[in-house]
Write a protein that holds these residues in place. Structure first.
Motif, mmCIF file in Angstrom:
data_model
loop_
_atom_site.group_PDB
_atom_site.id
_atom_site.type_symbol
_atom_site.label_atom_id
_atom_site.label_comp_id
_atom_site.label_asym_id
_atom_site.label_seq_id
_atom_site.Cartn_x
_atom_site.Cartn_y
_atom_site.Cartn_z
ATOM 1 N N MET A 1 8.990 15.460 4.599
ATOM 2 C CA MET A 1 9.124 16.799 4.092
ATOM 3 C C MET A 1 10.226 17.551 4.833
ATOM 4 O O MET A 1 10.741 18.518 4.315
ATOM 5 C CB MET A 1 7.807 17.547 4.216
ATOM 6 N N LYS A 2 10.580 17.106 6.017
ATOM 7 C CA LYS A 2 11.628 17.775 6.779
ATOM 8 C C LYS A 2 12.971 17.690 6.061
ATOM 9 O O LYS A 2 13.827 18.545 6.245
ATOM 10 C CB LYS A 2 11.740 17.167 8.172
ATOM 11 N N GLU A 3 13.162 16.651 5.245
ATOM 12 C CA GLU A 3 14.427 16.459 4.546
ATOM 13 C C GLU A 3 14.456 17.137 3.180
ATOM 14 O O GLU A 3 15.487 17.143 2.530
ATOM 15 C CB GLU A 3 14.691 14.965 4.372
ATOM 16 N N PHE A 4 13.354 17.716 2.739
ATOM 17 C CA PHE A 4 13.317 18.331 1.413
ATOM 18 C C PHE A 4 14.183 19.580 1.405
ATOM 19 O O PHE A 4 14.004 20.486 2.209
ATOM 20 C CB PHE A 4 11.878 18.670 0.998
ATOM 21 N N ASN A 5 15.136 19.633 0.483
ATOM 22 C CA ASN A 5 16.117 20.711 0.414
ATOM 23 C C ASN A 5 15.658 21.781 -0.569
ATOM 24 O O ASN A 5 15.735 21.590 -1.774
ATOM 25 C CB ASN A 5 17.478 20.139 0.016
ATOM 26 N N LEU A 6 15.205 22.896 -0.053
ATOM 27 C CA LEU A 6 14.737 23.979 -0.914
ATOM 28 C C LEU A 6 15.876 24.726 -1.589
ATOM 29 O O LEU A 6 15.645 25.434 -2.566
ATOM 30 C CB LEU A 6 13.886 24.969 -0.115
ATOM 31 N N SER A 7 17.099 24.578 -1.122
ATOM 32 C CA SER A 7 18.215 25.288 -1.752
ATOM 33 C C SER A 7 18.488 24.752 -3.155
ATOM 34 O O SER A 7 19.021 25.468 -4.004
ATOM 35 C CB SER A 7 19.475 25.185 -0.890
ATOM 36 N N ASP A 8 18.118 23.507 -3.428
ATOM 37 C CA ASP A 8 18.277 22.928 -4.763
ATOM 38 C C ASP A 8 17.077 23.213 -5.651
ATOM 39 O O ASP A 8 17.102 22.950 -6.837
ATOM 40 C CB ASP A 8 18.469 21.410 -4.675
ATOM 41 N N GLN A 9 16.023 23.747 -5.075
ATOM 42 C CA GLN A 9 14.756 23.946 -5.793
ATOM 43 C C GLN A 9 14.426 25.435 -5.806
ATOM 44 O O GLN A 9 14.085 26.000 -4.778
ATOM 45 C CB GLN A 9 13.659 23.148 -5.086
ATOM 46 N N THR A 10 14.529 26.056 -6.962
ATOM 47 C CA THR A 10 14.315 27.502 -7.043
ATOM 48 C C THR A 10 12.900 27.881 -7.470
ATOM 49 O O THR A 10 12.547 29.048 -7.437
ATOM 50 C CB THR A 10 15.306 28.130 -8.032
ATOM 51 N N SER A 11 12.087 26.913 -7.842
ATOM 52 C CA SER A 11 10.758 27.248 -8.358
ATOM 53 C C SER A 11 9.669 27.217 -7.283
ATOM 54 O O SER A 11 8.513 27.490 -7.579
ATOM 55 C CB SER A 11 10.380 26.312 -9.507
ATOM 56 N N ILE A 12 10.028 26.900 -6.046
ATOM 57 C CA ILE A 12 9.053 26.912 -4.954
ATOM 58 C C ILE A 12 9.707 27.532 -3.721
ATOM 59 O O ILE A 12 10.876 27.266 -3.424
ATOM 60 C CB ILE A 12 8.508 25.491 -4.652
ATOM 61 N N SER A 13 8.960 28.364 -3.045
ATOM 62 C CA SER A 13 9.481 29.025 -1.846
ATOM 63 C C SER A 13 9.084 28.229 -0.595
ATOM 64 O O SER A 13 8.215 27.361 -0.643
ATOM 65 C CB SER A 13 8.927 30.442 -1.748
ATOM 66 N N ARG A 14 9.703 28.560 0.512
ATOM 67 C CA ARG A 14 9.352 27.933 1.792
ATOM 68 C C ARG A 14 7.880 28.183 2.102
ATOM 69 O O ARG A 14 7.164 27.298 2.543
ATOM 70 C CB ARG A 14 10.253 28.501 2.906
ATOM 71 N N CYS A 15 7.413 29.402 1.830
ATOM 72 C CA CYS A 15 6.014 29.756 2.086
ATOM 73 C C CYS A 15 5.075 28.879 1.250
ATOM 74 O O CYS A 15 4.081 28.364 1.758
ATOM 75 C CB CYS A 15 5.789 31.231 1.778
ATOM 76 N N GLN A 16 5.399 28.692 -0.025
ATOM 77 C CA GLN A 16 4.565 27.856 -0.891
ATOM 78 C C GLN A 16 4.572 26.412 -0.421
ATOM 79 O O GLN A 16 3.525 25.751 -0.414
ATOM 80 C CB GLN A 16 5.054 27.948 -2.340
ATOM 81 N N LEU A 17 5.719 25.914 -0.037
ATOM 82 C CA LEU A 17 5.816 24.541 0.452
ATOM 83 C C LEU A 17 4.998 24.373 1.738
ATOM 84 O O LEU A 17 4.274 23.391 1.887
ATOM 85 C CB LEU A 17 7.270 24.153 0.686
ATOM 86 N N ASP A 18 5.099 25.343 2.623
ATOM 87 C CA ASP A 18 4.313 25.288 3.859
ATOM 88 C C ASP A 18 2.814 25.292 3.564
ATOM 89 O O ASP A 18 2.042 24.594 4.220
ATOM 90 C CB ASP A 18 4.683 26.446 4.785
ATOM 91 N N GLN A 19 2.402 26.076 2.558
ATOM 92 C CA GLN A 19 0.987 26.099 2.170
ATOM 93 C C GLN A 19 0.544 24.742 1.636
ATOM 94 O O GLN A 19 -0.553 24.273 1.950
ATOM 95 C CB GLN A 19 0.729 27.180 1.133
ATOM 96 N N LEU A 20 1.385 24.087 0.843
ATOM 97 C CA LEU A 20 1.041 22.755 0.341
ATOM 98 C C LEU A 20 0.897 21.774 1.501
ATOM 99 O O LEU A 20 0.011 20.924 1.505
ATOM 100 C CB LEU A 20 2.108 22.251 -0.632
ATOM 101 N N LYS A 21 1.755 21.889 2.498
ATOM 102 C CA LYS A 21 1.723 20.984 3.646
ATOM 103 C C LYS A 21 0.480 21.178 4.503
ATOM 104 O O LYS A 21 0.103 20.278 5.247
ATOM 105 C CB LYS A 21 2.993 21.158 4.483
ATOM 106 N N GLU A 22 -0.185 22.321 4.395
ATOM 107 C CA GLU A 22 -1.423 22.542 5.143
ATOM 108 C C GLU A 22 -2.587 21.720 4.585
ATOM 109 O O GLU A 22 -3.584 21.517 5.252
ATOM 110 C CB GLU A 22 -1.787 24.028 5.123
#
Length: 67
Positions: free
Chosen positions: A1-22
């Protein structure tokens, strides 16, 4: 997940991704479905979340929508 580039993905925020990782969604027995057009990182995200879930002691199954 450290390599996942959120700049290419506009439908999920860093906060949402962090919540999924929990993994709270797994503890509550929810499934996760990633849906969208090709080449936006759904498989990368699914594999990354799956690896993190395994490291936390969960069993993981990856199934494509076609299957």
């Amino acid at each position: 997940m450290k390599e996942f580039n959120l700049s290419d993905q506009t439908s999920i925020s860093r906060c949402q991704l962090d919540q999924l990782k929990e993994m709270n969604w797994l503890e509550q027995l929810f499934n996760l479905i990633l849906l969208g057009p090709p080449s936006i990182g759904k498989t990368h995200m699914a594999i990354g979340l799956g690896i993190e879930a395994i490291q936390k002691g969960f069993q993981v199954t990856f199934v494509t929508m076609g299957d």
